[in-house]
Design a protein around this motif. Sequence first.
Motif, short mmCIF file in Angstrom:
data_model
loop_
_atom_site.label_atom_id
_atom_site.label_comp_id
_atom_site.label_asym_id
_atom_site.label_seq_id
_atom_site.Cartn_x
_atom_site.Cartn_y
_atom_site.Cartn_z
N ALA A 172 0.83 -1.20 0.00
CA ALA A 172 0.00 0.00 0.00
C ALA A 172 0.87 1.25 0.00
CB ALA A 172 -0.92 -0.01 1.21
N MET A 173 1.94 1.25 0.78
CA MET A 173 2.83 2.40 0.83
C MET A 173 3.42 2.71 -0.54
SD MET A 173 4.65 4.79 2.39
CE MET A 173 5.15 4.65 4.11
N ILE A 174 3.86 1.68 -1.26
CA ILE A 174 4.47 1.88 -2.58
C ILE A 174 3.45 2.45 -3.57
CG2 ILE A 174 5.49 0.71 -4.57
CD1 ILE A 174 6.78 -1.25 -2.56
N GLY A 175 2.28 1.84 -3.62
CA GLY A 175 1.26 2.30 -4.56
C GLY A 175 0.82 3.72 -4.28
N TRP A 176 0.63 4.04 -3.00
CA TRP A 176 0.23 5.40 -2.63
C TRP A 176 1.34 6.39 -2.92
CZ3 TRP A 176 2.92 7.77 1.51
CH2 TRP A 176 2.53 9.10 1.74
N SER A 177 2.56 6.08 -2.50
CA SER A 177 3.68 7.01 -2.62
C SER A 177 3.94 7.39 -4.07
CB SER A 177 4.95 6.37 -2.01
OG SER A 177 6.08 7.22 -2.17
N ASP A 178 4.03 6.41 -4.95
CA ASP A 178 4.35 6.72 -6.34
C ASP A 178 3.17 7.37 -7.05
OD1 ASP A 178 6.67 6.67 -7.96
OD2 ASP A 178 5.75 5.14 -9.24
N SER A 179 1.95 7.07 -6.60
CA SER A 179 0.79 7.74 -7.17
C SER A 179 0.80 9.23 -6.83
CB SER A 179 -0.50 7.10 -6.67
OG SER A 179 -0.63 5.77 -7.13
N VAL A 180 1.15 9.56 -5.59
CA VAL A 180 1.25 10.96 -5.18
C VAL A 180 2.31 11.68 -6.01
CG1 VAL A 180 1.87 12.53 -3.30
CG2 VAL A 180 0.37 10.59 -2.86
N ARG A 181 3.44 11.01 -6.25
CA ARG A 181 4.49 11.60 -7.08
C ARG A 181 3.94 11.98 -8.46
NH1 ARG A 181 7.66 9.90 -11.19
NH2 ARG A 181 6.83 7.77 -11.07
N LEU A 182 3.19 11.06 -9.05
CA LEU A 182 2.64 11.31 -10.38
C LEU A 182 1.58 12.41 -10.37
CD1 LEU A 182 2.40 7.62 -11.62
CD2 LEU A 182 4.04 9.35 -12.38
N GLU A 183 0.78 12.45 -9.30
CA GLU A 183 -0.23 13.50 -9.19
C GLU A 183 0.42 14.88 -9.10
OE1 GLU A 183 -3.59 10.79 -6.86
OE2 GLU A 183 -2.41 12.26 -5.76
N LEU A 184 1.47 14.99 -8.31
CA LEU A 184 2.17 16.27 -8.19
C LEU A 184 2.79 16.69 -9.52
CD1 LEU A 184 3.90 15.67 -4.74
CD2 LEU A 184 2.14 17.40 -5.22
N ARG A 185 3.39 15.73 -10.18
CA ARG A 185 4.02 16.02 -11.47
C ARG A 185 2.98 16.46 -12.50
NH1 ARG A 185 7.63 11.74 -15.11
NH2 ARG A 185 8.00 13.16 -16.86
N ALA A 186 1.87 15.76 -12.56
CA ALA A 186 0.83 16.05 -13.56
C ALA A 186 0.24 17.44 -13.38
CB ALA A 186 -0.27 15.00 -13.50
N ARG A 187 0.25 17.94 -12.14
CA ARG A 187 -0.34 19.24 -11.85
C ARG A 187 0.71 20.35 -11.78
NH1 ARG A 187 -3.26 15.25 -10.74
NH2 ARG A 187 -5.54 15.32 -10.66
N GLY A 188 1.93 20.03 -12.18
CA GLY A 188 2.96 21.05 -12.31
C GLY A 188 3.71 21.39 -11.05
N HIS A 189 3.54 20.59 -9.98
CA HIS A 189 4.23 20.88 -8.72
C HIS A 189 5.59 20.18 -8.70
CE1 HIS A 189 0.41 22.56 -7.69
NE2 HIS A 189 -0.19 21.39 -7.57
N ARG A 190 6.43 20.56 -9.64
CA ARG A 190 7.69 19.85 -9.84
C ARG A 190 8.77 20.23 -8.83
NH1 ARG A 190 8.18 17.23 -14.98
NH2 ARG A 190 6.20 17.32 -16.10
#
Length: 283
Positions: A172-190
């Motif tokens: 669960a930690m892995i799936g959540w963590s990397d999903s948050v990374r992608l969400e931040l990237r997709a919304r420009g919070h690089r």
Amino acid sequence: MTAQPRTPDPIRGATVLITGGARGMGELFARRAVAGGARAIALWDVDEQTASALAARLSASGVDVRAYRVDISRQEEIVAGLARMREELGEPDVLVNNAGIVRGGVFWDNDPERDIELTMRVNTLAAMWLTREVLPAMISDTSRPKGILNIASAAGTLANPNMAVYAASKWAMIGWSDSVRLELRARGHRHIGVTTFCPSYISTGMFAGARGPLLTPIMTPQQATRAAWRGLVRGTPMVLRPWTVKLALALRGVLPTRVWDVVADKVFHVYSSMDHFTGRSGS
């Protein structure tokens, strides 16, 4: 040839929050934050005495290091702990979700509250709750790079008998963590980096009695924190150590399940690695 620009250092001048910060890898992360030029460090732990002693020692370096007694398995304590920290040190620029517990044995012997629920709260939900609380400020402050380091496990990449609940918490930690990374990237919070660290067994005492699979030595805390910290500073999305974690993950992906079961059990001895697990006394 023009040199590539360096990734901005998220540690120098930062306020760093480390859960499970009193000892073990948490202490080593704190020492790396001091060496990296952090402005302030918050050590969260249920062991306030040990965390306070470490904070006093590290403060001698000139960095403002403070200990907070926070039981991260309780969401209300996370909120209260952040309120105290914000008043004294400000918002965290870097978050290290390091705290964790492990419960071994067959799944049906695990107590529903003491083992199953507590493991999920400490290893997974706490990181979600805490990160959710600090992300809005991280997102709005673009003046400096931010970093989130989530300590997962190789147990979250492969099924392993006698650690079903722990494995579930780290999957669960892995799936959540990397999903948050992608969400931040997709919304420009690089300016916010998210690194997920997936190590095999580490000799912190948590996995006392466990045996490393074939070609997979049990890492020292120093080796593990060095790899994880490098990933945090560089903004590496996923760090897997040692190299056999990547190999096992690749083989599991291409082999039929029953074939992989034989390879994992009879060749790599993954499935028997927890047969003699005792764990840290009192954990």
